[in-house]
Design a protein around this motif. Structure first.
Motif, mmCIF file in Angstrom:
data_model
loop_
_atom_site.group_PDB
_atom_site.id
_atom_site.type_symbol
_atom_site.label_atom_id
_atom_site.label_comp_id
_atom_site.label_asym_id
_atom_site.label_seq_id
_atom_site.Cartn_x
_atom_site.Cartn_y
_atom_site.Cartn_z
ATOM 1 N N UNK B 249 0.820 -1.213 0.000
ATOM 2 C CA UNK B 249 0.000 0.000 0.000
ATOM 3 C C UNK B 249 0.853 1.261 0.000
ATOM 4 N N UNK B 253 0.799 3.889 -3.138
ATOM 5 C CA UNK B 253 0.511 5.315 -2.922
ATOM 6 C C UNK B 253 1.600 6.185 -3.558
ATOM 7 N N UNK B 254 2.835 5.731 -3.471
ATOM 8 C CA UNK B 254 3.933 6.503 -4.086
ATOM 9 C C UNK B 254 3.766 6.576 -5.603
ATOM 10 N N UNK B 256 1.000 6.325 -7.249
ATOM 11 C CA UNK B 256 -0.154 7.177 -7.562
ATOM 12 C C UNK B 256 0.119 8.646 -7.292
ATOM 13 N N UNK B 257 1.030 8.935 -6.378
ATOM 14 C CA UNK B 257 1.318 10.348 -6.096
ATOM 15 C C UNK B 257 1.909 11.019 -7.330
ATOM 16 N N UNK B 260 -1.164 11.209 -10.184
ATOM 17 C CA UNK B 260 -2.282 12.155 -10.038
ATOM 18 C C UNK B 260 -1.956 13.541 -10.588
ATOM 19 N N UNK B 261 -0.676 13.821 -10.860
ATOM 20 C CA UNK B 261 -0.302 15.161 -11.339
ATOM 21 C C UNK B 261 -0.935 15.476 -12.681
ATOM 22 N N UNK B 287 -6.735 1.568 -4.194
ATOM 23 C CA UNK B 287 -6.619 2.981 -3.823
ATOM 24 C C UNK B 287 -7.258 3.900 -4.863
ATOM 25 N N UNK B 291 -9.618 7.409 -4.560
ATOM 26 C CA UNK B 291 -8.784 8.608 -4.727
ATOM 27 C C UNK B 291 -9.557 9.737 -5.420
ATOM 28 N N UNK B 292 -9.640 10.912 -4.812
ATOM 29 C CA UNK B 292 -10.358 12.027 -5.458
ATOM 30 C C UNK B 292 -9.774 12.404 -6.825
ATOM 31 N N UNK B 293 -8.504 12.162 -7.018
ATOM 32 C CA UNK B 293 -7.875 12.501 -8.307
ATOM 33 C C UNK B 293 -7.795 11.277 -9.230
#
Lengths: 427, 427
Positions: B249, B253-254, B256-257, B260-261, B287, B291-293
């Motif tokens: 997880x 998340x990394x 997806x970070x 999302x840009x 995730x 995720x909002x994005x």
């Protein structure tokens, strides 16, 4: 050549015109260069061969694409010993100066327990452009190649056009001395394209430096971002700030040493002595008569030369900053206070016994310098132009606990929730 | 998202395709941008006003051309205290990191009696571009402005578009915190032109930095040489090198970070565990649902994401070098040996508790980094991007006697007799 005085009613306007004068070619080579780059990118060696046949007048398949390193060594061995010693002195001193530029990097752990730092590494490969014809200067090859080698670049590629197939032995000798790994007989925008994207024969490089004509300069501008480049270069210039105690013949020779390069170069004298100004003008005229390069030097001096009379030399320094010259000589007994006042110049030559030409060859600092007022923001070529920095961070759970909440708050405020979660999940 | 393994028969070909994949827009904005630059250069403020009316939908003469510094201070004071503290922590740490980058210069006299050295000075003025809309990040303003202030830049100019007149209070707060001297409500290529050449209202600057869309990037490319610029920026990317002992997880998340840009961003995982790779893929899917994005992140992950299975993580490092990523995480217990193997990356994040996002905000190193494989030759933004170096030389008669003859020999060999004479006359 124009003469201005800060006491002239029109000085502000006249000096502004001098600052804004454009000496760069307006030739619109953008489209030509785009087409050449596209051809080489798509057709590779076939395009290189065709452009070389058309523009340099020889067939690479006949005369050879590259120059064997053994030929470079032989050219070096065959040099007149005086010249060979001079080149070796230059290389040794350039290397010593640039070795001091190697960046140290950093690695430390701060009070929050965060390890941070920066690490420098050389690029894998660098390409050096060496012009053919009259501007084929071995000194320029040394000034470009030695910083790359000092940086630790493992593959150093020289490209140089050989018009009509003629090879310049001085350039080969300098390539040997500088430790070039490959020497290709190509030039122009096509050579820049080969360096940037590679062809079957020529592997691409990471950084391209070196002077060239308008096509080469535009090609470098267009490949900027595909590879690193040194800078956008324009016509060269010198400013001499001199009091009346100088020998007018010395200062005249300094002004002409810039003027002989090219008709677009600029030589400007700032002095606080009208008599000295007159003597320098007369000395320039006297020396021009004898100078083998007088045809070029006279045009440059008459078209772009200037003498600016100031009340004090201190008054000259903000004017020098406005011109942000490539070279500035400060020819007085105690040059340091004037040098301390100055903000913008590529390279400074201090005192009466430091003619600019000494910096072109053997002194050590680089002679590849920002021109056309770019010293406002640009520096001479250096070791870090052939290196790049990787910053790094290392946190443990405790350090992340300290910095994490602020990161989450900022990421959420910027609308980047996955950023926030990548931290929050570890807290 | 593609999955590769170094054991695949087609790996070499498939990986080469990954390396060569172009994620940058092919939109040909060159001509549009040329026209906008020419208009602003020729018509100044009138052109700025017209482009802003057309592209941003508001009239500068009505709503104001600039934002008063008092408004920036008020925006800072009005921030939620948690956010204000977070921004202050970020600014303090960014400043501390960059202060270590200030170059020392040099000044020494060598055994030949030659004084030589290099002196660093800040540029007079810097312009920072801050995008409007969704990419208006206060963190980016800090990352651009603080190095300029640390460099000693006296005039720091922020330009930021305010679409439909809407002003982003977070950007104003960051401008206050970073010490901006002017904030202009202009954007796009027209803002870059105003910074490069100046208008009646806006004085020109020497260096322009900051991210922007394709028009802004092309405008910076076209004004490069008139001013300094930070770099040609492209879509962002992250590589995560992770063993099977990580929490899937966290790593998801990394990835997806980055995703999302923007839909053009790229996230790549290198791992030596096929089971771990499966777990990360599943975690990404889980995730993404929340995720909002997710709309952006899913497109980026599916179009550009990759997982590369390697036999050992050591095997991954040359592959990472081939990609020369903007960001690389090395998520293992002892990251240093792998980091030592690596040559090309903008920034490295070492260990299991160093998500890339921590470097985007508060850690200290700059988040303006080379993208699109430019880490082969380019570095992140730093203090020296807002400074320039003047090399200097000072010889006396004795030192000139030592270096002069070699200079004369080289100048004559290069066909530059005035260079030779400027030295010979002093000998």
């Amino acid at each position: 050549m124009i003469r201005l005085s800060t006491r002239d009613a029109s000085f502000t306007r006249d000096f502004a015109a001098l600052v804004d004068a454009r000496r760069e070619s307006d030739a619109d080579v953008t489209r030509d260069v785009s087409n050449i780059l596209r051809s080489v990118r798509e057709e590779g060696d076939a395009a290189l061969r065709a452009f070389t046949q058309k523009l340099d007048g020889h067939d690479l398949d006949d005369g050879g694409w590259s120059i064997p390193l053994a030929d470079c060594a032989a050219a070096f061995d065959a040099l007149d010993p005086v010249l060979r010693d001079a080149l070796e002195l230059a290389a040794t001193r350039i290397r010593a100066y640039h070795e001091k530029q190697r960046p140290a990097g950093s690695d430390f752990t701060d009070e929050a327990g965060v390890r941070l730092g920066a690490r420098w590494r050389p690029v894998d490969a660098a390409g050096i452009y060496v012009p053919g014809g009259r501007a084929a200067y071995p000194s320029t090859l040394l000034m470009n190649a030695i910083p790359a080698k000092v940086a630790g670049v493992e593959r150093l590629v020289v490209v140089t056009p050989t018009p009509k197939g003629a090879i310049n032995p001085l350039v080969l000798a300098a390539a040997h001395l500088a430790g070039a790994d490959e020497v290709w007989r190509i030039g122009g925008a096509q050579a820049i394209a080969a360096l940037a994207w590679g062809t079957d024969r020529i592997a691409r490089v990471d950084v391209v430096t070196g002077p060239g004509n308008a096509w080469v300069a535009e090609a470098k501008r267009q490949v900027y971002g595909v590879v690193g480049i040194d800078m956008v270069a324009g016509p060269s210039e010198i400013i001499v700030v001199a009091d009346g105690a100088n020998d007018p013949d010395w200062i005249a020779a300094d002004l002409l040493s810039q003027a002989e390069h090219d008709v677009t170069t600029q030589s400007i004298l700032f002095t606080d002595s009208a008599d000295f100004a007159d003597s320098v003008v007369a000395a320039v005229e006297r020396q021009l008569v004898e100078l083998p390069t007088r045809d070029t030097a006279r045009i440059a001096w008459e078209a772009n030369g200037a003498i600016v009379l100031v009340d004090t030399l201190e008054q000259a320094m903000p004017l020098v900053d406005a011109l942000a010259p490539e070279h500035v000589e400060i020819a007085v007994d105690d040059p340091q206070p004037l040098f301390d006042m100055m903000r913008h110049a590529g390279s400074a030559f201090l005192g009466r016994y430091t003619p600019e030409a000494i910096g072109d060859y053997v002194a050590g600092p680089n002679h590849v310098l920002p021109t056309g007022r770019r010293a406002r923001f640009a520096s001479g070529l250096g070791v870090t132009d052939f290196m790049k920095r990787t910053s790094f961070l290392q946190l443990d759970a405790a350090a992340l606990a300290k910095l994490g909440p602020a990161t989450v708050a900022l990421a959420e405020a910027e609308g980047l929730p996955a950023h926030a979660q990548s931290v929050a999940r570890r807290l």
